[in-house]
Write an enzyme that holds these catalytic residues in place. Structure first.
Site, PDB file in Angstrom:
ATOM      1  N   GLU A   1       0.839  -1.208   0.000  1.00 39.59           N
ATOM      2  CA  GLU A   1       0.000   0.000   0.000  1.00 39.59           C
ATOM      3  C   GLU A   1       0.870   1.253   0.000  1.00 39.59           C
ATOM      4  OE1 GLU A   1      -3.510  -2.354   2.431  1.00 39.59           O
ATOM      5  OE2 GLU A   1      -2.373  -0.786   3.438  1.00 39.59           O
TER       6      GLU A   1
ATOM      7  N   CYS B   1      -7.022   0.822   3.886  1.00 39.43           N
ATOM      8  CA  CYS B   1      -6.927  -0.391   4.718  1.00 39.43           C
ATOM      9  C   CYS B   1      -7.181  -0.004   6.180  1.00 39.43           C
ATOM     10  CB  CYS B   1      -5.556  -1.023   4.470  1.00 39.43           C
ATOM     11  SG  CYS B   1      -5.337  -2.717   5.031  1.00 39.43           S
TER      12      CYS B   1
ATOM     13  N   HIS C   1     -10.290  -1.586   5.389  1.00 42.07           N
ATOM     14  CA  HIS C   1     -10.185  -3.045   5.342  1.00 42.07           C
ATOM     15  C   HIS C   1     -11.346  -3.632   6.150  1.00 42.07           C
ATOM     16  CE1 HIS C   1      -8.550  -7.114   5.739  1.00 42.07           C
ATOM     17  NE2 HIS C   1      -7.903  -6.809   4.633  1.00 42.07           N
TER      18      HIS C   1
END
Lengths: 214, 214
Positions: free
Chosen positions: B16, B130, B149
């Site tokens: 990420e 996330c 997430h």
């Protein structure tokens, strides 16, 4: 435990390196990243302790790598061809990024390693992505199906059965195209090592958008 | 020049972080990664030279970060809240990886920065992906559309209009779900900063497979 050796040099594409390393770790692979110096750079002189150390994971003189878009990564070790062979690792990975791929593909020890993985009696895998596929040419691998980043296609299409697929599996040689194919490349390596169920297990928590074609 | 500040801590999800940093650099953004120490770790004592240096890019005491799957990244600098505000940067990014996101979201200076970017008179962007979306909660941002997430949804759904979309744009706050949505997250940031044409220009050479839904 399945082990992967992932090569890295100045100019390596950081997304291709990181996506492959991280995805393989999620699958339970023990990953080691190894720095490949530019051939213009003299190799480090090993210390007497390093010469005595025969464990595959010994960490000798890691050098900070500046990747293609400026991310700085510290590799796990510096490539030692005597501790990098198919007797130790199940998988050898060569990421792209033109400058990094040229350094890796132009390394004589790497060329010997690629042939050793290609010819080892037990099945080993070699992954190349993006400009990393130039290493297949430099290692003089036999004519077989292969893909690469479109920008280096002209250098490869005469010597290989050049394909435009996102991931091309040719027995032991797995090739792919660029950062945009790095996830399917890494997940294909997971599937070849462990099967489709493990691929699905790794893929799920990554939360790909609905309709993602891998 | 458009400038982005991308936070990183031990345990940050390396895919990420890297996908966002690299994609923004490809779009021409000047990216600076800044290490956020765990609050249990005392901050480094700045040298007198660092105290005299008021340039935003000054590189003070970078600390090597061990990311969530073992990739080691050297950040460009250590977070200095006085040189990290919306007067200097156009975009603030908080990647996931649960441990890293908890460190970043739990940092009081980061919480102040997030509110400063959210309320700055000129438009600034805040990207969270996330578990990084936990920072919206910790910074007490107002109720608005958001995703994260799935593993941290339960902590967020009461305080925000929780969505399951891969990328959620709520005025200045752009949130996303995981490594599998990091490319559309980063390309959405590029589009918000520069427009759809630049997004296409950056996306093309990445060579996504045919049918990729972003």
């Amino acid at each position: 435990m399945v082990k992967a050796l992932i090569l890295i040099a100045d100019g390596t594409e950081e997304m291709e390196f990181t996506i492959t390393y991280d995805t393989l770790v999620r699958a339970g692979v023990q990953c080691t990243s190894a720095f490949v110096p530019d051939s213009a750079t003299p190799p480090p002189v090993p210390s007497s302790a390093a010469l005595l150390d025969t464990t595959p994971e010994s960490k000798t003189t890691p050098t900070l790598v500046e990747c293609s878009r400026g991310v700085k990564i510290l590799p796990d070790t510096t490539l030692d061809p005597l501790k990098a062979g198919p007797d130790i690792y199940d998988l050898l990975v060569i990421p792209g990024g033109l400058k990094g791929a040229q350094t890796i593909a132009g390394s004589s020890p790497v060329q010997h390693l690629i042939r050793a993985y290609h010819e080892y009696p037990e099945r080993r895998l070699i992954g190349m992505i993006c400009a990393g596929s130039l290493a297949a040419l430099q290692a003089s691998l036999k004519r077989q199906p292969l893909t690469s980043h479109p920008s280096v296609k002209a250098q490869l299409e005469d010597k290989f059965e050049y394909k435009e697929d996102s991931v091309v599996v040719s027995d032991r040689l797995v090739t792919s195209r660029g950062p945009g194919t790095a996830f399917p490349f890494a997940l294909t390596l997971v599937e070849l090592l462990f099967g489709a169920e493990k691929r699905d297990e790794v893929r799920g928590p990554m939360v790909f958008p609905v309709g993602t074609p891998w």
